[in-house]
Each structure stands twice: as structure tokens, then as C-alpha cells.
Design a protein around this motif. Structure first.
Motif, PDB file in Angstrom:
ATOM      1  N   TRP A  28     -22.345 -13.007   2.386  1.00 56.94           N
ATOM      2  CA  TRP A  28     -20.963 -13.477   2.277  1.00 56.94           C
ATOM      3  C   TRP A  28     -20.165 -12.542   1.368  1.00 56.94           C
ATOM      4  O   TRP A  28     -19.019 -12.217   1.654  1.00 56.94           O
ATOM      5  N   GLU A  29     -20.746 -12.101   0.273  1.00 54.81           N
ATOM      6  CA  GLU A  29     -20.078 -11.179  -0.655  1.00 54.81           C
ATOM      7  C   GLU A  29     -19.709  -9.877   0.053  1.00 54.81           C
ATOM      8  O   GLU A  29     -18.595  -9.373  -0.078  1.00 54.81           O
ATOM      9  N   GLU A  30     -20.642  -9.345   0.839  1.00 55.81           N
ATOM     10  CA  GLU A  30     -20.377  -8.127   1.620  1.00 55.81           C
ATOM     11  C   GLU A  30     -19.224  -8.355   2.596  1.00 55.81           C
ATOM     12  O   GLU A  30     -18.339  -7.523   2.725  1.00 55.81           O
ATOM     13  N   TRP A  31     -19.272  -9.486   3.296  1.00 51.00           N
ATOM     14  CA  TRP A  31     -18.247  -9.795   4.291  1.00 51.00           C
ATOM     15  C   TRP A  31     -16.875  -9.904   3.649  1.00 51.00           C
ATOM     16  O   TRP A  31     -15.901  -9.384   4.179  1.00 51.00           O
ATOM     17  N   GLN A  32     -16.788 -10.573   2.520  1.00 52.22           N
ATOM     18  CA  GLN A  32     -15.505 -10.734   1.855  1.00 52.22           C
ATOM     19  C   GLN A  32     -14.931  -9.388   1.438  1.00 52.22           C
ATOM     20  O   GLN A  32     -13.738  -9.148   1.579  1.00 52.22           O
ATOM     21  N   HIS A  33     -15.786  -8.511   0.948  1.00 52.54           N
ATOM     22  CA  HIS A  33     -15.324  -7.172   0.553  1.00 52.54           C
ATOM     23  C   HIS A  33     -14.760  -6.429   1.771  1.00 52.54           C
ATOM     24  O   HIS A  33     -13.681  -5.835   1.700  1.00 52.54           O
ATOM     25  N   VAL A  34     -15.472  -6.482   2.887  1.00 58.82           N
ATOM     26  CA  VAL A  34     -15.024  -5.816   4.115  1.00 58.82           C
ATOM     27  C   VAL A  34     -13.722  -6.446   4.613  1.00 58.82           C
ATOM     28  O   VAL A  34     -12.786  -5.741   5.000  1.00 58.82           O
ATOM     29  N   GLU A  35     -13.635  -7.769   4.596  1.00 59.84           N
ATOM     30  CA  GLU A  35     -12.426  -8.459   5.054  1.00 59.84           C
ATOM     31  C   GLU A  35     -11.211  -8.099   4.198  1.00 59.84           C
ATOM     32  O   GLU A  35     -10.125  -7.880   4.720  1.00 59.84           O
ATOM     33  N   ILE A  36     -11.394  -8.044   2.891  1.00 60.79           N
ATOM     34  CA  ILE A  36     -10.285  -7.690   1.999  1.00 60.79           C
ATOM     35  C   ILE A  36      -9.823  -6.277   2.287  1.00 60.79           C
ATOM     36  O   ILE A  36      -8.626  -6.009   2.382  1.00 60.79           O
ATOM     37  N   THR A  37     -10.770  -5.370   2.468  1.00 62.45           N
ATOM     38  CA  THR A  37     -10.434  -3.982   2.775  1.00 62.45           C
ATOM     39  C   THR A  37      -9.685  -3.885   4.104  1.00 62.45           C
ATOM     40  O   THR A  37      -8.668  -3.197   4.213  1.00 62.45           O
ATOM     41  N   ARG A  38     -10.174  -4.585   5.127  1.00 64.75           N
ATOM     42  CA  ARG A  38      -9.510  -4.579   6.443  1.00 64.75           C
ATOM     43  C   ARG A  38      -8.102  -5.154   6.347  1.00 64.75           C
ATOM     44  O   ARG A  38      -7.171  -4.644   6.946  1.00 64.75           O
ATOM     45  N   ARG A  39      -7.966  -6.230   5.610  1.00 67.38           N
ATOM     46  CA  ARG A  39      -6.657  -6.879   5.458  1.00 67.38           C
ATOM     47  C   ARG A  39      -5.670  -5.955   4.763  1.00 67.38           C
ATOM     48  O   ARG A  39      -4.512  -5.852   5.150  1.00 67.38           O
ATOM     49  N   GLN A  40      -6.123  -5.286   3.710  1.00 67.67           N
ATOM     50  CA  GLN A  40      -5.258  -4.348   2.988  1.00 67.67           C
ATOM     51  C   GLN A  40      -4.850  -3.186   3.886  1.00 67.67           C
ATOM     52  O   GLN A  40      -3.694  -2.761   3.870  1.00 67.67           O
ATOM     53  N   GLU A  41      -5.779  -2.693   4.686  1.00 70.33           N
ATOM     54  CA  GLU A  41      -5.478  -1.601   5.613  1.00 70.33           C
ATOM     55  C   GLU A  41      -4.465  -2.056   6.659  1.00 70.33           C
ATOM     56  O   GLU A  41      -3.524  -1.335   6.991  1.00 70.33           O
ATOM     57  N   TYR A  42      -4.669  -3.262   7.182  1.00 70.52           N
ATOM     58  CA  TYR A  42      -3.730  -3.816   8.162  1.00 70.52           C
ATOM     59  C   TYR A  42      -2.329  -3.933   7.556  1.00 70.52           C
ATOM     60  O   TYR A  42      -1.339  -3.535   8.178  1.00 70.52           O
ATOM     61  N   GLU A  43      -2.240  -4.465   6.349  1.00 70.25           N
ATOM     62  CA  GLU A  43      -0.944  -4.633   5.694  1.00 70.25           C
ATOM     63  C   GLU A  43      -0.299  -3.283   5.399  1.00 70.25           C
ATOM     64  O   GLU A  43       0.908  -3.119   5.522  1.00 70.25           O
ATOM     65  N   ARG A  44      -1.135  -2.310   5.003  1.00 69.59           N
ATOM     66  CA  ARG A  44      -0.613  -0.973   4.732  1.00 69.59           C
ATOM     67  C   ARG A  44      -0.033  -0.352   5.999  1.00 69.59           C
ATOM     68  O   ARG A  44       1.066   0.195   6.009  1.00 69.59           O
ATOM     69  N   LEU A  45      -0.758  -0.472   7.105  1.00 66.75           N
ATOM     70  CA  LEU A  45      -0.269   0.067   8.373  1.00 66.75           C
ATOM     71  C   LEU A  45       0.967  -0.690   8.852  1.00 66.75           C
ATOM     72  O   LEU A  45       1.889  -0.097   9.398  1.00 66.75           O
ATOM     73  N   HIS A  46       0.966  -1.990   8.630  1.00 70.86           N
ATOM     74  CA  HIS A  46       2.114  -2.810   9.040  1.00 70.86           C
ATOM     75  C   HIS A  46       3.369  -2.378   8.283  1.00 70.86           C
ATOM     76  O   HIS A  46       4.445  -2.281   8.865  1.00 70.86           O
ATOM     77  N   ARG A  47       3.214  -2.093   6.993  1.00 73.35           N
ATOM     78  CA  ARG A  47       4.371  -1.622   6.207  1.00 73.35           C
ATOM     79  C   ARG A  47       4.785  -0.224   6.643  1.00 73.35           C
ATOM     80  O   ARG A  47       5.963   0.100   6.688  1.00 73.35           O
ATOM     81  N   ARG A  48       3.787   0.605   6.974  1.00 73.69           N
ATOM     82  CA  ARG A  48       4.080   1.979   7.376  1.00 73.69           C
ATOM     83  C   ARG A  48       4.864   2.011   8.682  1.00 73.69           C
ATOM     84  O   ARG A  48       5.759   2.824   8.871  1.00 73.69           O
ATOM     85  N   PHE A  49       4.483   1.148   9.597  1.00 68.61           N
ATOM     86  CA  PHE A  49       5.151   1.082  10.887  1.00 68.61           C
ATOM     87  C   PHE A  49       5.991  -0.182  10.967  1.00 68.61           C
ATOM     88  O   PHE A  49       5.808  -1.009  11.844  1.00 68.61           O
ATOM     89  N   ASP A  50       6.866  -0.339  10.040  1.00 67.87           N
ATOM     90  CA  ASP A  50       7.712  -1.537   9.994  1.00 67.87           C
ATOM     91  C   ASP A  50       8.660  -1.521  11.176  1.00 67.87           C
ATOM     92  O   ASP A  50       9.486  -0.634  11.321  1.00 67.87           O
TER      93      ASP A  50
END
Length: 157
Positions: free
Chosen positions: A117-139
Motif C-alpha cells: 500500500w505504501e508503494e502504491w500511494q507513492h506511485v499514485e501521488i507521483t502520477r497525480r502530480q504529473e497529471y496536474e503538471r501536464l494539465h497546467r502546462r496544457f491549460d
């Protein structure tokens, strides 16, 4: 329909990992008392799929909103949290990231869930941050060409 793994929809090939995905969805249905796909959720939110709905509530730390209200708080919160965690691990997008059923059984018995679960949460947080970063980049805001009023095209050539 909501029990079918994404890779099965695209390839038509089943595997142990497609079964693990379906098992995870079934666990979510047991905990929530809801169906895998529920179009009535469209009235309140965008999540038609139970998996997306549970992920959102889990991120918001609203465990009580995930559990079937018919249980009337008559459940062990640690066991429910464990089942949700196992279900979310089983329903990861990539089949390679999903546990084998033998590992699922061990996690339900209390072995190795915390680490996984700890591994999964780390991966999910990273994916979410990447998604948000790309979303802001391509607003695709108001200045986007996709939101412009229709223009008249020039005549034939």
C-alpha cells in the motif's frame, strides 16, 4: 461491464491479472453496496465508474462515505480500510502492477499489505502530480483555440 480490466477491452485477451482486476471491483461492490457502473452518480458528480468514485473518496480521506450506509456503522473500520486497499491494488491500470491472487490472499490475511500500500500511494501521488503538471502546462482555458467561436472559412479554391 465495470468488472472488465482495461487491457481486456483493448486486446480481448484474458489473464490472471484480468481476473485480479475483476476481483478488486467485486470487493469494492461488497464494501460500498453499489454497482460497478452507476449512471445515477452523474447527477451528483462525474464518476460513473465505482472505481473512480472510490478513488476520489479515498484521496479525500472520506472512508465513511465509501462504506455501504445500510451497514449503519456496524463494521470494523480497520477491516474495511484493508479491503479497500486490497481492492485498489487489484484494480491498478497496469496489469503488471496488480498483485497475483496468491498475494491478494496473503494481504487479506494481513501479510504484506502495508508495504504494498505504501508503494502504491507513492506511485499514485507521483502520477497525480504529473497529471496536474501536464494539465497546467496544457491549460485549455478561454484563450484556447478549442474554445473559440466558429469562424467563416474562405470560399472554394
Amino acid at each position: 461491464m465495470g468488472h472488465i480490466a482495461p487491457e481486456y477491452l483493448s486486446t480481448g485477451k484474458s489473464s490472471e491479472k484480468t481476473d485480479v482486476f475483476g476481483y478488486g471491483i467485486m470487493l469494492l461492490e461488497l464494501v460500498t453496496g453499489q454497482r460497478a457502473i452507476d449512471f445515477s452518480r452523474l447527477e451528483e458528480e462525474d464518476d460513473v465508474l465505482l472505481l473512480d468514485h472510490v478513488k476520489k473518496l479515498q484521496r479525500e480521506k472520506r472512508l465513511e462515505a465509501i462504506v455501504d450506509c445500510n451497514l449503519k456503522n456496524n463494521y470494523n473500520i480497520q477491516e474495511v480500510e484493508m479491503m479497500i486497499q486490497v481492492a485498489l491494488l487489484c484494480t491498478q491500470l497496469s496489469p503488471e502492477d496488480r498483485p497475483a491472487m496468491s498475494e491478494v490472499v496473503r494481504m487479506l490475511e494481513g501479510e504484506g499489505l502495508a508495504e504494498r500500500w505504501e508503494e502504491w500511494q507513492h506511485v499514485e501521488i507521483t502520477r497525480r502530480q504529473e497529471y496536474e503538471r501536464l494539465h497546467r502546462r496544457f491549460d485549455w482555458g478561454e484563450d484556447s483555440i478549442y474554445n473559440q467561436d466558429a469562424i467563416e472559412l474562405s470560399g472554394g479554391r
